[in-house]
Design a protein around this motif. Structure first.
Motif, PDB file in Angstrom:
ATOM      1  N   ILE A 314       0.857  -1.199   0.000  1.00 46.44           N
ATOM      2  CA  ILE A 314       0.000   0.000   0.000  1.00 46.44           C
ATOM      3  C   ILE A 314       0.889   1.244   0.000  1.00 46.44           C
ATOM      4  O   ILE A 314       0.691   2.168  -0.784  1.00 46.44           O
ATOM      5  N   ILE A 318       1.360   4.365  -2.809  1.00 47.82           N
ATOM      6  CA  ILE A 318       1.024   5.794  -2.634  1.00 47.82           C
ATOM      7  C   ILE A 318       2.286   6.663  -2.626  1.00 47.82           C
ATOM      8  O   ILE A 318       2.232   7.828  -2.243  1.00 47.82           O
TER       9      ILE A 318
ATOM     10  N   PHE B  21       5.228 -13.545 -15.499  1.00 48.31           N
ATOM     11  CA  PHE B  21       5.757 -13.746 -14.137  1.00 48.31           C
ATOM     12  C   PHE B  21       5.625 -15.215 -13.792  1.00 48.31           C
ATOM     13  O   PHE B  21       5.024 -15.998 -14.555  1.00 48.31           O
ATOM     14  N   TYR B  59      -1.538  -3.139 -12.555  1.00 51.30           N
ATOM     15  CA  TYR B  59      -0.313  -2.919 -11.767  1.00 51.30           C
ATOM     16  C   TYR B  59       0.765  -2.272 -12.625  1.00 51.30           C
ATOM     17  O   TYR B  59       1.551  -1.452 -12.141  1.00 51.30           O
ATOM     18  N   LEU B  64       3.540  -0.193 -10.489  1.00 50.50           N
ATOM     19  CA  LEU B  64       3.941  -1.074  -9.396  1.00 50.50           C
ATOM     20  C   LEU B  64       4.813  -2.209  -9.912  1.00 50.50           C
ATOM     21  O   LEU B  64       5.375  -2.981  -9.143  1.00 50.50           O
ATOM     22  N   ASP B  65       4.895  -2.332 -11.219  1.00 52.61           N
ATOM     23  CA  ASP B  65       5.681  -3.384 -11.859  1.00 52.61           C
ATOM     24  C   ASP B  65       6.185  -2.853 -13.203  1.00 52.61           C
ATOM     25  O   ASP B  65       5.690  -1.820 -13.678  1.00 52.61           O
ATOM     26  N   ASP B  84      13.304   4.481 -10.645  1.00 50.84           N
ATOM     27  CA  ASP B  84      12.480   4.226  -9.458  1.00 50.84           C
ATOM     28  C   ASP B  84      11.980   5.525  -8.843  1.00 50.84           C
ATOM     29  O   ASP B  84      10.836   5.627  -8.405  1.00 50.84           O
ATOM     30  N   THR B  88       8.147   6.528  -8.399  1.00 51.24           N
ATOM     31  CA  THR B  88       7.625   6.733  -7.041  1.00 51.24           C
ATOM     32  C   THR B  88       6.918   8.089  -6.952  1.00 51.24           C
ATOM     33  O   THR B  88       5.831   8.200  -6.381  1.00 51.24           O
ATOM     34  N   ARG B  91       3.631   7.938  -8.732  1.00 52.85           N
ATOM     35  CA  ARG B  91       2.637   7.195  -7.944  1.00 52.85           C
ATOM     36  C   ARG B  91       2.045   8.091  -6.865  1.00 52.85           C
ATOM     37  O   ARG B  91       0.860   8.021  -6.562  1.00 52.85           O
ATOM     38  N   ASN B  92       2.911   8.922  -6.296  1.00 55.35           N
ATOM     39  CA  ASN B  92       2.447   9.784  -5.206  1.00 55.35           C
ATOM     40  C   ASN B  92       1.591  10.936  -5.709  1.00 55.35           C
ATOM     41  O   ASN B  92       0.585  11.292  -5.092  1.00 55.35           O
ATOM     42  N   PHE B  97      -4.650   4.610  -6.603  1.00 56.03           N
ATOM     43  CA  PHE B  97      -4.854   3.171  -6.754  1.00 56.03           C
ATOM     44  C   PHE B  97      -5.887   2.694  -5.747  1.00 56.03           C
ATOM     45  O   PHE B  97      -5.761   2.953  -4.553  1.00 56.03           O
ATOM     46  N   PHE B  99      -7.515  -0.812  -4.427  1.00 56.84           N
ATOM     47  CA  PHE B  99      -7.362  -2.268  -4.497  1.00 56.84           C
ATOM     48  C   PHE B  99      -8.712  -2.940  -4.246  1.00 56.84           C
ATOM     49  O   PHE B  99      -9.619  -2.350  -3.661  1.00 56.84           O
ATOM     50  N   GLN B 100      -8.763  -4.202  -4.666  1.00 55.50           N
ATOM     51  CA  GLN B 100     -10.011  -4.963  -4.522  1.00 55.50           C
ATOM     52  C   GLN B 100     -10.428  -5.071  -3.049  1.00 55.50           C
ATOM     53  O   GLN B 100     -11.580  -4.909  -2.710  1.00 55.50           O
ATOM     54  N   PHE B 101      -9.428  -5.357  -2.186  1.00 57.40           N
ATOM     55  CA  PHE B 101      -9.750  -5.541  -0.769  1.00 57.40           C
ATOM     56  C   PHE B 101      -9.353  -4.302   0.041  1.00 57.40           C
ATOM     57  O   PHE B 101      -8.736  -4.422   1.090  1.00 57.40           O
ATOM     58  N   PHE B 103      -7.390  -2.577   1.247  1.00 57.07           N
ATOM     59  CA  PHE B 103      -5.999  -2.428   1.680  1.00 57.07           C
ATOM     60  C   PHE B 103      -5.745  -1.141   2.474  1.00 57.07           C
ATOM     61  O   PHE B 103      -5.005  -0.273   2.049  1.00 57.07           O
ATOM     62  N   LEU B 104      -6.347  -1.095   3.641  1.00 60.79           N
ATOM     63  CA  LEU B 104      -6.063   0.060   4.514  1.00 60.79           C
ATOM     64  C   LEU B 104      -5.059  -0.361   5.583  1.00 60.79           C
ATOM     65  O   LEU B 104      -4.911  -1.550   5.879  1.00 60.79           O
ATOM     66  N   PRO B 117      -1.039   9.961   1.509  1.00 61.88           N
ATOM     67  CA  PRO B 117      -0.356  10.427   0.292  1.00 61.88           C
ATOM     68  C   PRO B 117       0.006  11.918   0.352  1.00 61.88           C
ATOM     69  O   PRO B 117       1.011  12.329  -0.216  1.00 61.88           O
TER      70      PRO B 117
END
Lengths: 415, 232
Positions: A314, A318, B21, B59, B64-65, B84, B88, B91-92, B97, B99-101, B103-104, B117
């Motif tokens: 996560i 971010i 992968f 992703y 992320l990849d 990188d 990064t 992304r910030n 993003f 996620f399905q679940f 993701f906290l 963020p």
């Protein structure tokens, strides 16, 4: 407050039980390290104080007459580059033959702060009922007080009694016990040549058994008269401002005056080595507590690294860098270490204080009625350094591993 | 960095993307030459059976990849092989993003999760929290801002995750089955939020979904099969 520190703080407080175990390990390790070092170094320091107070920092004694130096080459800077010597047939001179000249030479050394001429000889101490062999130390008391703690060691009578009475004697406490002597009692001292009746001016206790059961102090002229030695044969006991530098100063003195000069470190090497071995041994033992605590912490962080891969993903998504992820873990180690150090120092100080109050009569190599501790803050420095090293390693390895987590892989495997 | 001042302009270009992968010892060729474009303010749905490469594509788009082959251009700049540090930062500041679940981070409150963020972007905590509360209020979670993430219901957690993805007003918002674990009412609400966000902020939204009703409401549908886009 940095973001990574803030996150680390949250993680630490979310895992109170595991972190508290690590924290207690560090506190226990640091405090135990400090307490054991305070004891062992306390005994060592007290021993050093005792030997400096009884036999001085440097003792200068006999020499071989330098009559056989055949070839020597002196370079331009005044140093001898090489020399051939043959000691065969060299004349041995017992003690110091020209005390005034040597004294003058010694006063030129800036670190020398006291010189006492001591004439040593064996004699018999006789009372009405018993007799005992003793080691006489003929001294000039005003000089000797500069190079010893005799004043503090006198437990009965006083130095002023001795100063007033030319025929006074200060005897060791064990001799006094054995032959049942008190201050102002008269004793007969049988020397090699003469036989004098002296009055007990004082009784001293150094704590060193060998000294307390053998040594007696009398005035220098009286000692010479008893022995029949008018000149020479004495030694110099030297006090210096920086006792830790005694080996270098002793070497300089020996080089300058040609007489054998022995520092307290050389004289007491065996005991000092024993103390050193004890300190190292206890440090190793106690460091193992810190090591175990570090291993515990490593486990906590390694498991956290595995459990928190999702959080890492996560955070990476971010905008956290690999270095940020590492620092979240490293901060956690630093937080626990910080509180561990604070707790360790407090417990160490408290523990050392309590230990210093434990009554314990020690006689033999020094005299003490309680546990001797040394309040040396370098012990705290070492404990902190060792704890930091173990905790640092325990945190750094999982932190490095956490930083390598590939978020896409983790998310893919989580789903 | 990314220009969003021209709604309807091409923001994202994906060219012949390939990616593989391994899972355990199994080699998976997840993408086999995927190409498409996305415009600002547009909502794109990626649909297809499980294992067809939808999430993998997301992703890669989320940086992320890295793809094996092909190119991703964000506002005409190639980002797939960027350093990188650049990825990064993107992304910030430019990507969101979901996620399905959800993701906290359970050790943080809803407000802290959302403001993360912004913190990372260097905004002061007070200001970041203020903005996070405002977004949470918009999403109907104003009264739950100080609750820890694991004390919220599934729907609430997903809305917090959406708030977190929106907080930086990203130019590209990626959502991996954001309604996958929600009931129909919550699914509808979440989709409306994304749609509204795309329109108001000129943000390009790409969402992976199995829900045909939601897909039908999107501006563009990319249908995937065996690592390829079969029809759009």
């Amino acid at each position: 407050m940095s973001l990574t520190f803030y996150l680390a703080l949250r993680y630490v407080f979310a895992r109170k039980r595991a972190m508290l175990m690590s924290l207690f390990g560090i506190i226990f390790g640091i405090s135990f390290f400090v307490i054991t070092q305070a004891q062992t170094s306390g005994f060592q320091e007290y021993f050093i104080k005792t030997i400096l107070g009884t036999n001085g920092a440097i003792r200068i004694s006999d020499r071989f007459q330098n009559m056989d130096e055949t070839v020597s080459k002196i370079s331009q800077d005044g140093k001898i580059k090489f020399k051939f010597q043959n000691r065969e047939g060299a004349k041995y001179i017992k003690g110091i033959d020209y005390p005034d000249k040597i004294r003058n030479a010694l006063t030129a050394f800036p670190s020398v702060n006291g010189i006492s001429e001591v004439f040593e000889d064996n004699a018999i101490l006789q009372t009405k009922s018993r007799s005992q062999s003793i080691q006489l130390h003929g001294i000039k008391i005003s000089d000797h007080l500069l190079v010893s703690d005799l004043k503090e060691q006198v437990t009965h009578g006083s130095i002023s009694n001795f100063l007033r009475d030319n025929m006074g004697i200060i005897i060791g406490s064990r001799i006094a016990e054995r032959v049942n002597l008190k201050v102002n009692d008269r004793v007969n001292i049988v020397g090699k040549l003469e036989n004098f009746q002296l009055r007990v001016s004082g009784i001293f206790e150094s704590g060193v058994s060998d000294i307390d059961k053998k040594r007696c102090y009398i005035s220098l002229p009286t000692a010479r008269s008893l022995s029949g030695t008018r000149f020479g044969g004495s030694i110099f006991q030297v006090g210096i401002a920086t006792p830790e530098k005694a080996p270098q100063i002793a070497a300089q003195i020996q080089e300058t005056i040609g007489h054998r000069s022995v520092s307290w470190q050389e004289r007491e090497k065996v005991w000092l080595d024993v103390f050193k071995a004890l300190r190292v041994s206890s440090a190793i033992t106690v460091s193992s507590i810190l090591l175990l605590s570090g291993l515990g912490m490593f486990n906590v962080f390694a498991i956290m690294g595995i459990e928190k891969t999702r959080d890492i993903s996560i955070l990476r998504s971010i905008g956290f860098t690999r270095a940020d992820i590492s620092s979240v873990f490293l901060w956690q180690g630093i937080i626990v270490l910080f509180f561990g150090i604070i707790g360790g120092i407090i417990c160490g100080l408290l523990g050392t204080f309590i230990v210093s109050k434990i009554p314990m009569q020690i006689r033999g190599i020094f005299k003490s009625d309680t546990f001797v501790v040394n309040w040396d803050f370098t012990h705290y420095g070492w404990a902190i350094l060792i704890a930091s090293l173990f905790v640092g390693l325990a945190t750094w390895i999982p932190a490095r591993r956490a930083a390598k987590v590939e978020p896409a892989k983790i998310i893919r495997e989580t789903l | 960095m990314v220009n969003r001042n021209n709604p309807g302009q091409t923001l994202l270009q994906v060219k012949r993307l390939e990616h593989s992968f391994t899972i355990g010892e199994e080699y998976v060729q997840a993408l086999r030459g995927v190409s498409f474009e996305v415009k600002t303010g547009e909502v794109t749905a990626i649909v297809g059976p499980s294992g067809c490469g939808k999430s993998t594509l997301l992703y890669l788009l989320g940086l992320l990849d890295r793809p094996d082959k092909g190119e991703i251009l964000l506002d005409n700049k190639s980002v797939s092989q960027a350093s990188d540090q650049v990825r990064t930062e993107l992304r910030n500041k430019n990507l969101g993003f979901i996620f399905q679940f959800h993701f906290l981070i359970k050790e943080l409150t809803a407000c802290e999760n959302v403001s993360m963020p912004l913190f990372k972007a260097g905004i002061q905590r007070k200001e970041a929290n203020k903005r996070a509360r405002s977004v949470l209020t918009k999403l109907g979670l104003g009264n739950k801002a100080e609750r820890f993430a694991n004390k919220l219901s599934g729907g609430e957690q997903q809305r917090v995750a959406i708030a977190r993805a929106m907080i930086n007003s990203p130019s590209l918002l990626l959502a991996d089955e954001p309604t996958g674990n929600l009931d129909s009412e919550n699914s509808r609400k979440v989709f409306q939020l994304l749609l509204q966000f795309a329109r108001e902020e000129s943000t390009a939204v790409i969402l992976v979904t199995h829900n045909p009703e939601i897909a039908e409401k999107c501006d563009q549908i990319l249908r995937m099969k065996d690592g390829q886009i079969v029809r759009d």
